[in-house]
Design a protein around this motif. Structure first.
Motif, mmCIF file in Angstrom:
data_model
loop_
_atom_site.group_PDB
_atom_site.id
_atom_site.type_symbol
_atom_site.label_atom_id
_atom_site.label_comp_id
_atom_site.label_asym_id
_atom_site.label_seq_id
_atom_site.Cartn_x
_atom_site.Cartn_y
_atom_site.Cartn_z
ATOM 1 N N ALA A 179 -40.852 -34.358 -35.945
ATOM 2 C CA ALA A 179 -41.696 -34.091 -34.780
ATOM 3 C C ALA A 179 -40.966 -34.422 -33.478
ATOM 4 N N ILE A 180 -40.211 -35.494 -33.497
ATOM 5 C CA ILE A 180 -39.480 -35.901 -32.301
ATOM 6 C C ILE A 180 -38.343 -34.932 -32.014
ATOM 7 N N ILE A 181 -37.629 -34.543 -33.052
ATOM 8 C CA ILE A 181 -36.515 -33.600 -32.872
ATOM 9 C C ILE A 181 -37.018 -32.282 -32.313
ATOM 10 N N LEU A 182 -38.148 -31.796 -32.831
ATOM 11 C CA LEU A 182 -38.712 -30.538 -32.351
ATOM 12 C C LEU A 182 -39.100 -30.645 -30.873
ATOM 13 N N ALA A 183 -39.748 -31.753 -30.522
ATOM 14 C CA ALA A 183 -40.163 -31.941 -29.127
ATOM 15 C C ALA A 183 -38.945 -32.041 -28.206
ATOM 16 N N TYR A 184 -37.961 -32.807 -28.607
ATOM 17 C CA TYR A 184 -36.752 -32.951 -27.792
ATOM 18 C C TYR A 184 -36.029 -31.615 -27.638
ATOM 19 N N SER A 185 -36.014 -30.834 -28.696
ATOM 20 C CA SER A 185 -35.356 -29.523 -28.634
ATOM 21 C C SER A 185 -36.047 -28.614 -27.623
ATOM 22 N N ASN A 186 -37.376 -28.692 -27.581
ATOM 23 C CA ASN A 186 -38.122 -27.909 -26.598
ATOM 24 C C ASN A 186 -37.832 -28.378 -25.178
ATOM 25 N N LEU A 187 -37.709 -29.695 -25.010
ATOM 26 C CA LEU A 187 -37.365 -30.231 -23.692
ATOM 27 C C LEU A 187 -35.971 -29.770 -23.278
ATOM 28 N N LEU A 188 -35.067 -29.718 -24.238
ATOM 29 C CA LEU A 188 -33.705 -29.283 -23.965
ATOM 30 C C LEU A 188 -33.680 -27.834 -23.503
ATOM 31 N N ASP A 189 -34.431 -26.985 -24.191
ATOM 32 C CA ASP A 189 -34.513 -25.574 -23.782
ATOM 33 C C ASP A 189 -35.078 -25.450 -22.369
ATOM 34 N N GLY A 190 -36.083 -26.282 -22.075
ATOM 35 C CA GLY A 190 -36.659 -26.250 -20.745
ATOM 36 C C GLY A 190 -35.652 -26.639 -19.680
ATOM 37 N N SER A 191 -34.867 -27.666 -19.938
ATOM 38 C CA SER A 191 -33.864 -28.113 -18.970
ATOM 39 C C SER A 191 -32.812 -27.044 -18.727
ATOM 40 N N LYS A 192 -32.457 -26.317 -19.766
ATOM 41 C CA LYS A 192 -31.497 -25.221 -19.597
ATOM 42 C C LYS A 192 -32.061 -24.164 -18.651
ATOM 43 N N SER A 193 -33.314 -23.797 -18.866
ATOM 44 C CA SER A 193 -33.938 -22.796 -18.002
ATOM 45 C C SER A 193 -34.066 -23.300 -16.573
ATOM 46 N N HIS A 194 -34.399 -24.581 -16.423
ATOM 47 C CA HIS A 194 -34.545 -25.153 -15.086
ATOM 48 C C HIS A 194 -33.214 -25.162 -14.338
ATOM 49 N N LEU A 195 -32.144 -25.526 -15.046
ATOM 50 C CA LEU A 195 -30.832 -25.529 -14.410
ATOM 51 C C LEU A 195 -30.481 -24.131 -13.929
ATOM 52 N N ASN A 196 -30.743 -23.155 -14.761
ATOM 53 C CA ASN A 196 -30.484 -21.767 -14.360
ATOM 54 C C ASN A 196 -31.279 -21.383 -13.113
ATOM 55 N N ALA A 197 -32.519 -21.827 -13.051
ATOM 56 C CA ALA A 197 -33.372 -21.500 -11.903
ATOM 57 C C ALA A 197 -32.812 -22.103 -10.620
ATOM 58 N N PHE A 198 -32.388 -23.357 -10.694
ATOM 59 C CA PHE A 198 -31.815 -23.994 -9.510
ATOM 60 C C PHE A 198 -30.507 -23.316 -9.095
ATOM 61 N N VAL A 199 -29.682 -22.983 -10.073
ATOM 62 C CA VAL A 199 -28.399 -22.354 -9.763
ATOM 63 C C VAL A 199 -28.597 -20.996 -9.088
ATOM 64 N N LYS A 200 -29.586 -20.243 -9.531
ATOM 65 C CA LYS A 200 -29.851 -18.940 -8.918
ATOM 66 C C LYS A 200 -30.189 -19.092 -7.438
ATOM 67 N N VAL A 201 -30.985 -20.108 -7.108
ATOM 68 C CA VAL A 201 -31.348 -20.325 -5.704
ATOM 69 C C VAL A 201 -30.131 -20.815 -4.918
ATOM 70 N N ILE A 202 -29.324 -21.665 -5.551
ATOM 71 C CA ILE A 202 -28.099 -22.143 -4.895
ATOM 72 C C ILE A 202 -27.158 -20.979 -4.603
ATOM 73 N N GLU A 203 -26.976 -20.113 -5.580
ATOM 74 C CA GLU A 203 -26.087 -18.960 -5.391
ATOM 75 C C GLU A 203 -26.639 -17.999 -4.338
ATOM 76 N N ALA A 204 -27.959 -17.950 -4.212
ATOM 77 C CA ALA A 204 -28.572 -17.096 -3.190
ATOM 78 C C ALA A 204 -28.253 -17.592 -1.783
ATOM 79 N N GLN A 205 -27.817 -18.859 -1.691
ATOM 80 C CA GLN A 205 -27.404 -19.401 -0.395
ATOM 81 C C GLN A 205 -25.917 -19.141 -0.133
ATOM 82 N N GLY A 206 -25.267 -18.393 -1.036
ATOM 83 C CA GLY A 206 -23.852 -18.101 -0.883
ATOM 84 C C GLY A 206 -22.948 -19.213 -1.365
#
Length: 217
Positions: A165-192
């Motif tokens: 149960a813990i591994i599954l939950a942590y894995s979901n958190l990990l996937d979320g962090s990957k998506s969040h990092l991508n979201a921040f990077v897209k906005v950063i790149e939009a600033q040139g």
């Protein structure tokens, strides 16, 4: 300071409600009882597993709290902080559910934004907010740093447990962090600007940013 966007106000107003719901151990069973029949005991976990769960609970809260604070400053420039804060609220509630499932003491005794039991996380929150409020770009890079740190810590925690149960939950958190990092990077790149790794190895960050299999959480 900018006016608080509606999405942030909604999240702040719902934080207590969400915390109460998960504190009950998730959905109630048919007999009206609190925890479900498969509730475990903290005795089933190692000291490290307990410590990791408690740390992860507050680390996800830190991400939520920093993003809510950054949205106060930069919410008129982007919705990324408010949107990801909503996700982080779900993440910290997920860990809260695990704490209840295994009978582990919740370190979040005060869910106020910017208040932490863990002294390391308290100091980190103060440091990141001080940096992020300097400029919009600084705020975005603070977001990237948080997500990279989350991934590093989640991976370490996964390697120190064999509870499914813990591994599954942590894995979901990990996937979320990957998506969040991508979201921040897209906005950063939009600033040139170009994003560079802050916590993880550059090669790891490069792989994350080019992983087309990611699913938004």
């Amino acid at each position: 300071m900018n006016a608080k966007p509606f999405i942030t106000a909604t999240l702040i107003g719902s934080m207590l409600l969400a915390s109460t719901a998960f504190a009950a151990g998730g959905p109630r069973n048919g007999d009206g009882g609190g925890r479900s029949a498969d509730t475990a005991s903290s005795g089933d976990l190692t000291t490290i597993e307990v410590s990791d769960l408690q740390f992860m609970r507050e680390e996800e809260k830190l991400a939520r709290d920093v993003y809510l604070t950054m949205d106060q400053y930069w919410g008129d420039r982007t919705q990324v902080f408010a949107q990801i804060a909503l996700s982080e609220e779900s993440h910290t509630s997920t860990v809260d559910y695990l704490l209840n499932k295994f009978g582990v003491e919740d370190p979040v005794v005060n869910d106020t934004i910017g208040v932490f039991t863990n002294e390391e996380l308290q100091a980190l929150f103060d440091e990141l907010v001080a940096k992020g409020k300097n400029s919009f770009v600084d705020g975005l890079f603070v977001g990237g740093l948080i997500e990279e740190k989350d991934m590093r810590d989640i991976l370490a925690a996964i390697n120190q447990t064999d509870e499914r149960a813990i591994i599954l939950a942590y894995s979901n958190l990990l996937d979320g962090s990957k998506s969040h990092l991508n979201a921040f990077v897209k906005v950063i790149e939009a600033q040139g600007l170009t994003y560079e790794a802050q916590v993880l190895d550059p090669e790891e960050v490069e792989l994350i940013l080019h992983d087309e299999s990611q699913i938004e959480d």
